[in-house]
Design an enzyme around this catalytic site. Sequence first.
Site, PDB file in Angstrom:
ATOM      1  N   LYS A  54      16.127 -26.730  59.555  1.00  0.00           N
ATOM      2  CA  LYS A  54      14.897 -26.445  58.112  1.00  0.00           C
ATOM      3  C   LYS A  54      14.819 -27.700  57.349  1.00  0.00           C
ATOM      4  O   LYS A  54      13.459 -28.185  56.589  1.00  0.00           O
ATOM      5  CB  LYS A  54      15.151 -25.904  57.184  1.00  0.00           C
ATOM      6  CG  LYS A  54      14.954 -23.772  57.845  1.00  0.00           C
ATOM      7  CD  LYS A  54      15.779 -23.160  57.447  1.00  0.00           C
ATOM      8  CE  LYS A  54      15.715 -22.346  58.137  1.00  0.00           C
ATOM      9  NZ  LYS A  54      17.253 -21.110  57.914  1.00  0.00           N
ATOM     10  N   GLN A  98      22.487 -19.598  54.687  1.00  0.00           N
ATOM     11  CA  GLN A  98      22.096 -19.665  56.647  1.00  0.00           C
ATOM     12  C   GLN A  98      23.148 -17.767  56.261  1.00  0.00           C
ATOM     13  O   GLN A  98      24.357 -18.549  56.356  1.00  0.00           O
ATOM     14  CB  GLN A  98      22.555 -20.352  56.741  1.00  0.00           C
ATOM     15  CG  GLN A  98      22.398 -20.454  58.375  1.00  0.00           C
ATOM     16  CD  GLN A  98      20.887 -20.342  58.827  1.00  0.00           C
ATOM     17  OE1 GLN A  98      20.347 -21.106  58.483  1.00  0.00           O
ATOM     18  NE2 GLN A  98      20.421 -19.221  59.573  1.00  0.00           N
ATOM     19  N   ASP A 121      13.616 -16.950  50.317  1.00  0.00           N
ATOM     20  CA  ASP A 121      13.656 -15.427  51.858  1.00  0.00           C
ATOM     21  C   ASP A 121      14.249 -13.990  51.519  1.00  0.00           C
ATOM     22  O   ASP A 121      13.606 -13.708  52.513  1.00  0.00           O
ATOM     23  CB  ASP A 121      15.744 -16.280  52.137  1.00  0.00           C
ATOM     24  CG  ASP A 121      16.468 -16.558  53.364  1.00  0.00           C
ATOM     25  OD1 ASP A 121      15.003 -17.031  53.950  1.00  0.00           O
ATOM     26  OD2 ASP A 121      17.129 -17.206  53.422  1.00  0.00           O
TER      27      ASP A 121
END
Length: 285
Positions: A54, A98, A121
């Site tokens: 990422k 994460q 997200d």
Amino acid sequence: MSAQLIDGKAVAAKLREQVALDAAAFAEQYGRPPGLATILIGDDPASAVYVASKQRSCAEAGIEGFSFNLPADATREQAIATIEEANANPDISGIICQLPVPDHLDGVELTGLVDPLKDVDGLTTTSAGLLALGRPGLRPCTPRGVMMLLDEVGVELEGAEAVVIGRSNLFGKPMGQLLLERSATVTICHSRTKDLAGTCARADVLIAAVGRARMVEANFVKPGAVVIDVGINRVDDVLCGDVDFDAVSKVASAITPVPGGVGPMTIACLLDNTVIAARMAAEQA
Ligand code: NAP
């Protein structure tokens, strides 16, 4: 029938080019690039690989990356303080925490603390609520990526029977809502679904997100259906999806491969969400 291959890599590459243009336009207008913070807690090797990828993708798109790495024994207070620090930093437009986090921490609690304006997200209660109400907001990356792939192959969703296997908060539920928003008739299957194969065989659009290698066999698929494989499984060190690709591609009209289908879209949509979040925040300031 031999199915059309839906090339997620190519669609994602196009989106990433557009994101780079959008990021440059944002930087030009506001004098700073959009920024994405990754919060990694612990030493899970797969998570470290995802986060590094990422960060690399950010750099390629002209998005500034911010890395927060906490040790596996980080306390809840330390994790919360890190999220609050990222929330408060005006150079950070998007934040991802994460998952999974170490067992002594609560991943749902932590992701829920991300500022909804930075929730790239799409996992906070606010983002989930906005999606459920059909209001504008940041949408989860993988379901967004799937919608783009369906649009890319020109699937007519209005009135179509869409079946999603999997009901996770991360994917299945938001996927169902995005399909409903486009007036598909949506069925969400899960581990207690009776007659899974029969239910799936009604689908014009079948989307599998379970995490069980090649469980979707040819008899799950109506001839001519579009099949999207979200699953990522490793069998004998080889990546494969939830769909038995060789058998299903003889029945479906279009199908995504694994790898090279949905996966590349997730990261491209994360970058896109970061630029969208940067703009939303700048326009509200
Ligand atoms: P998850 O939270 O584990 O959810 C799996 C879902 O599958 C659950 O709803 C579960 O039902 C259902 N399920 C399990 N066994 C089943 C069975 N035998 N029949 C029907 N349904 C069954 O997983 P997730 O986070 O949604 O991810 C699913 C898969 O997609 C994984 O392989 C993951 O790696 C992959 N994924 C890929 C991407 C990408 O970028 N390509 C992104 C996200 C996820 P219950 O709710 O009843 O337990």
